[in-house]
Scaffold this motif. Sequence first.
Motif, short mmCIF file in Angstrom:
data_model
loop_
_atom_site.label_atom_id
_atom_site.label_comp_id
_atom_site.label_asym_id
_atom_site.label_seq_id
_atom_site.Cartn_x
_atom_site.Cartn_y
_atom_site.Cartn_z
N GLU A 108 0.84 -1.20 0.00
CA GLU A 108 0.00 0.00 0.00
C GLU A 108 0.87 1.25 0.00
OE1 GLU A 108 -2.90 0.22 3.04
OE2 GLU A 108 -4.22 -1.28 2.13
N THR A 109 0.43 2.27 -0.77
CA THR A 109 1.09 3.57 -0.79
C THR A 109 0.06 4.65 -0.51
OG1 THR A 109 2.72 2.82 -2.42
CG2 THR A 109 2.45 5.19 -2.16
N ARG A 110 0.37 5.52 0.43
CA ARG A 110 -0.58 6.58 0.77
C ARG A 110 0.16 7.83 1.22
NH1 ARG A 110 -2.14 2.72 5.03
NH2 ARG A 110 -0.97 3.18 6.94
N TYR A 111 -0.56 8.96 1.09
CA TYR A 111 -0.06 10.24 1.57
C TYR A 111 -0.42 10.40 3.05
CZ TYR A 111 0.40 11.77 -3.33
OH TYR A 111 0.74 11.90 -4.65
N ILE A 112 0.47 11.04 3.79
CA ILE A 112 0.18 11.45 5.16
C ILE A 112 0.44 12.95 5.25
CG2 ILE A 112 0.78 11.23 7.60
CD1 ILE A 112 1.64 8.39 7.07
N VAL A 113 -0.60 13.71 5.55
CA VAL A 113 -0.48 15.17 5.68
C VAL A 113 -0.96 15.54 7.07
CG1 VAL A 113 -1.09 17.42 4.74
CG2 VAL A 113 -0.91 15.46 3.21
N ASN A 114 -0.02 15.84 7.95
CA ASN A 114 -0.34 16.25 9.32
C ASN A 114 -0.42 17.77 9.34
OD1 ASN A 114 -0.65 16.68 12.02
ND2 ASN A 114 1.23 15.64 12.66
N LEU A 115 -1.64 18.30 9.21
CA LEU A 115 -1.81 19.74 9.09
C LEU A 115 -1.32 20.48 10.32
CD1 LEU A 115 -5.35 19.89 7.42
CD2 LEU A 115 -3.11 19.89 6.32
N ASP A 116 -1.42 19.87 11.49
CA ASP A 116 -1.01 20.54 12.72
C ASP A 116 0.50 20.73 12.80
OD1 ASP A 116 -3.63 20.66 13.56
OD2 ASP A 116 -3.54 18.73 14.60
N ALA A 117 1.26 19.93 12.06
CA ALA A 117 2.72 20.00 12.13
C ALA A 117 3.33 20.88 11.05
CB ALA A 117 3.32 18.60 12.04
N LEU A 118 2.55 21.31 10.08
CA LEU A 118 3.10 22.08 8.97
C LEU A 118 3.38 23.53 9.37
CD1 LEU A 118 0.97 20.86 5.93
CD2 LEU A 118 3.26 20.11 6.63
N LYS A 119 4.43 24.08 8.79
CA LYS A 119 4.79 25.48 8.96
C LYS A 119 4.76 26.18 7.59
CE LYS A 119 7.86 24.54 12.88
NZ LYS A 119 9.26 24.67 13.39
N THR A 120 4.65 27.48 7.63
CA THR A 120 4.62 28.24 6.39
C THR A 120 6.01 28.26 5.76
OG1 THR A 120 2.92 29.66 7.37
CG2 THR A 120 3.99 30.44 5.36
N PRO A 121 6.11 27.91 4.46
CA PRO A 121 7.43 27.93 3.79
C PRO A 121 8.07 29.32 3.86
CG PRO A 121 5.80 26.82 2.43
CD PRO A 121 5.05 27.43 3.55
N ARG A 122 9.39 29.33 4.09
CA ARG A 122 10.12 30.58 4.29
C ARG A 122 11.23 30.72 3.25
NH1 ARG A 122 14.64 32.70 7.09
NH2 ARG A 122 14.22 34.62 8.27
N PHE A 123 11.36 31.92 2.70
CA PHE A 123 12.41 32.21 1.72
C PHE A 123 13.12 33.50 2.11
CE2 PHE A 123 9.43 29.58 -0.51
CZ PHE A 123 10.19 28.83 -1.41
N THR A 124 14.40 33.55 1.82
CA THR A 124 15.14 34.80 1.91
C THR A 124 15.66 35.12 0.51
OG1 THR A 124 17.19 33.65 2.50
CG2 THR A 124 15.81 34.44 4.30
N VAL A 125 15.49 36.36 0.11
CA VAL A 125 15.89 36.80 -1.22
C VAL A 125 16.80 38.01 -1.07
CG1 VAL A 125 15.13 37.57 -3.49
CG2 VAL A 125 13.72 35.97 -2.19
N ALA A 126 17.99 37.92 -1.65
CA ALA A 126 18.93 39.04 -1.65
C ALA A 126 19.37 39.31 -3.07
CB ALA A 126 20.13 38.71 -0.76
N SER A 127 19.60 40.58 -3.37
CA SER A 127 20.02 40.93 -4.73
C SER A 127 20.77 42.24 -4.71
CB SER A 127 18.80 41.04 -5.66
OG SER A 127 17.98 42.13 -5.29
N ILE A 128 21.58 42.42 -5.73
CA ILE A 128 22.28 43.68 -5.96
C ILE A 128 22.34 43.90 -7.46
CG2 ILE A 128 24.55 42.56 -5.90
CD1 ILE A 128 25.63 45.22 -4.74
N SER A 129 22.16 45.13 -7.89
CA SER A 129 22.15 45.42 -9.31
C SER A 129 22.75 46.79 -9.58
CB SER A 129 20.72 45.36 -9.87
OG SER A 129 19.95 46.44 -9.38
N ALA A 130 23.18 46.96 -10.81
CA ALA A 130 23.65 48.26 -11.29
C ALA A 130 23.06 48.48 -12.67
CB ALA A 130 25.17 48.30 -11.35
N GLU A 131 22.61 49.69 -12.94
CA GLU A 131 22.01 50.00 -14.23
C GLU A 131 22.36 51.42 -14.62
OE1 GLU A 131 17.58 51.30 -13.80
OE2 GLU A 131 17.88 49.59 -12.44
N GLY A 132 22.36 51.65 -15.92
CA GLY A 132 22.67 52.99 -16.37
C GLY A 132 22.77 53.09 -17.87
N ALA A 133 22.99 54.32 -18.31
CA ALA A 133 23.08 54.60 -19.73
C ALA A 133 24.44 54.15 -20.27
CB ALA A 133 22.88 56.09 -19.98
N LEU A 134 24.41 53.60 -21.49
CA LEU A 134 25.61 53.14 -22.19
C LEU A 134 25.78 53.95 -23.46
CD1 LEU A 134 25.12 49.27 -21.82
CD2 LEU A 134 26.57 50.75 -20.41
#
Length: 806
Positions: A555-581
């Motif tokens: 047998e194969t089945r999914y187990i989803v324990n809603l009480d144990a789940l946390k909200t997915p977390r991301f960190t995003v960092a960036s740096i950029s330079a722009e200008g006329a050429l």
Amino acid sequence: MSLAAKLAVVAITAAPLVLAAVTITGSVVDETGNPVPGARVMVDTIAAATSDAAGVYRVDIPAAGTYQLRVVREGFFLLINKDTRLDASAPIDIHLNHLKELAESINVPYSPPVVDPERTEEVKRLDGQAILNLPYAGSQDYRRALPLMSGAIQDNGGQVHFNGGETHETSYRLDGFDIANPASGGLSARMSVDTVQAVEWNSDRMPAEDKGSAGTVEIRTEMGDDRWRFGATNPIPSIETTSGLHVNHWSPRLMASGPIRKGKAWFHTALDPFYSANTLSSLPGGQNRTASFTVSDLNRFQWNVSDWQTLTGSVLYDRGNTWRYGLSFLNPAETTVNQRSSLMVAAIKDQFIVNGNLVEAGFASTRDYMRSSPLGSAAYLITPFGSSGNYFRDQTSRSRRQEVLVNVSFKPLKAGGTHQFRAGTDIENSDLDQTIARHNLSVVRADNSVVRTIEFTGMPRQAADNLEVYTYAVDHWIAGPTLTFDIGFRTHWNRVTGSAPPAPRLAASWAPKAVHGVKVSAGWGVYYDPITLALLALSEDQTSRTTLTGAAPMETRYIVNLDALKTPRFTVASISAEGALPHNFFGRVNVTSRQGSREFAFDQFRVSPVLNEYLADNSQHSSYRAAEFAVRRTFRAKYQWFAAYTRSIARTNTAIAYTIENPLLTPQAAGRQPWDAPNRLLMWGWAPVQQKWFPSFLRPIVGDTDLQLLADYRTGFAFNSTTETGYLAGAPGSRRYPDFLSVNLGIERRFHFHGYLWAWRASLINALGRSNPNFVNNDADSPQYLTFARGQARAVNFRVRFLGKK
């Protein structure tokens, strides 16, 4: 006086006296009086300012006098007034017109890109003219244009991934409201490309208003004005002779807009019916064609209730039917499904002023329906050469969402610079009710001996619901003429996890005086992605029972324990330079790092000879890193060229996608994402055909003609190989598709006929005739292992457009 102008009155009244200088204040508005934020107002070369969220600008000049006023905002026509009297006696309103390809405006210059030190976010933009002019495959669908933005990749299934993320990790909004599928979080809404005014993707340094860790894609649509306008496209169907004469493409789009009451109320409507038939030459006649018919209807209205209040509303209705969906060289007609779908989104928004503060409040309701039905109930077989029988899954899904939003842009405050505070909340209540009924399937060898049989037990019905509440606050701090900060935070509470973790955001931009025309921006932020209803519903999914020849059932089945789940977390960092050429080019360099943790994934929780459990937890970690180099140029008033190279890597520690329908018994492992493309080179643009290239007698024939180009190269996607017994063959993502290269060419000529402006276009898709496969036999035990199926074939498309009155 417009709504934005009222705010300008408040601003100029509150402005302190500046010695030896004059403060000019006013508002930037569009054709119907709506505020235009982000417009760069330049007075000669001595001063400049950017309009805020309410469209209000403030610019200090040395003294009252006559100056050249230049106003630039991408997506609008460029405004240049050479002799403008500027003084502080009264607010100066500036009216900008959206880009339109109509007879009365085709010679007005577009706004080129400019360096704006008061903007910290990275915004990638496709205006309506690029969406209409570029020769991409499936040009009747605006979603097929999204990969024209660097950093957006379309996978082999047609889904677009932004910044290396899953499709549901991007926020999709239509004129300010959530348009994502309530169940999956993807973008399934259709609308006429003629009604799309612009698509803007906040890709990096996203402000606290944005909820998607991979950015926010905002779809802005047209609104009528005081002039009646009508448009039509493709009234004549195209014919194909492959496997017999038949109509293979027809998309007779219609559009109308105009005043309900001049100067007060307007409407816009766009109808987009679309029929398509695709023929696969590798399959026998009569069984080698799939067809679809969809219709989309968008209706919008705007009513300027008073000088202080604007009311807008819209209704989008989509309906579609697809026959023999999934047809391929591995999946003949009998194994396909017929699909029906519908979508309705109704929204209303009220924008008004309270004590000089701009407030908007809105409500939207979304209803989505999908039915996928097999062509019969015959046993479904997976063989080394493909599949046979009738598909085993019959699905009906209904989902809904109600959204309430309130946003406030406060009037600017002076304290160590200028502070523009913004705050708001967004409440979304959604639910899903679906039925997935499955019948047995078998995996067989080349000699038709059975390897394993999979049966399904349990109730087919699933249901899920969630309530999410988002709040945010931002301080847009202009510390000086060359330095700007955006400091904000966001909270995300939902009924499932019950938490409201803070999500701080910080971004800054700096335009050094020593290097004129250059801006450096950097930012960091925390993002929490919403939980999809499709994931929550898996807790009620069926159980599968796999029987290997000579072994006991497992047998194969999914187990989803809603009480144990946390909200997915991301960190995003960036740096950029722009200008006329040099030579009027505009360049940008951007480096992005997007790191995910606590993401949802299924892992093997308990494995034994008779039991295989997939546990949903927060064990997934993902990583996306990219360096991008882009150049752009706008020339001869309205023509655009763009080129970009992106070096990226997208990886995850959970590269195996488990499913109960065809269970894999291999332990979870790390690898590349299926849409990982380390190298991508993208180039597009359009340019006029010069009549001087031709003899004088040919010049009337050449007329007003443009050449169009789209070239796209990328590394082939990674894929997994499996065995007939349900194990992974090799490491995840250890093989790749061949590299993808597509070159599309187009020629469009505008002409006048009976006092009206028309245009015809012929485009050559995949001009090089590359196979660019998008499907592969990944069964390592098959004699046809690593056989690829070609993707988009070389094709010639024709289009006729009615653009308006001469």
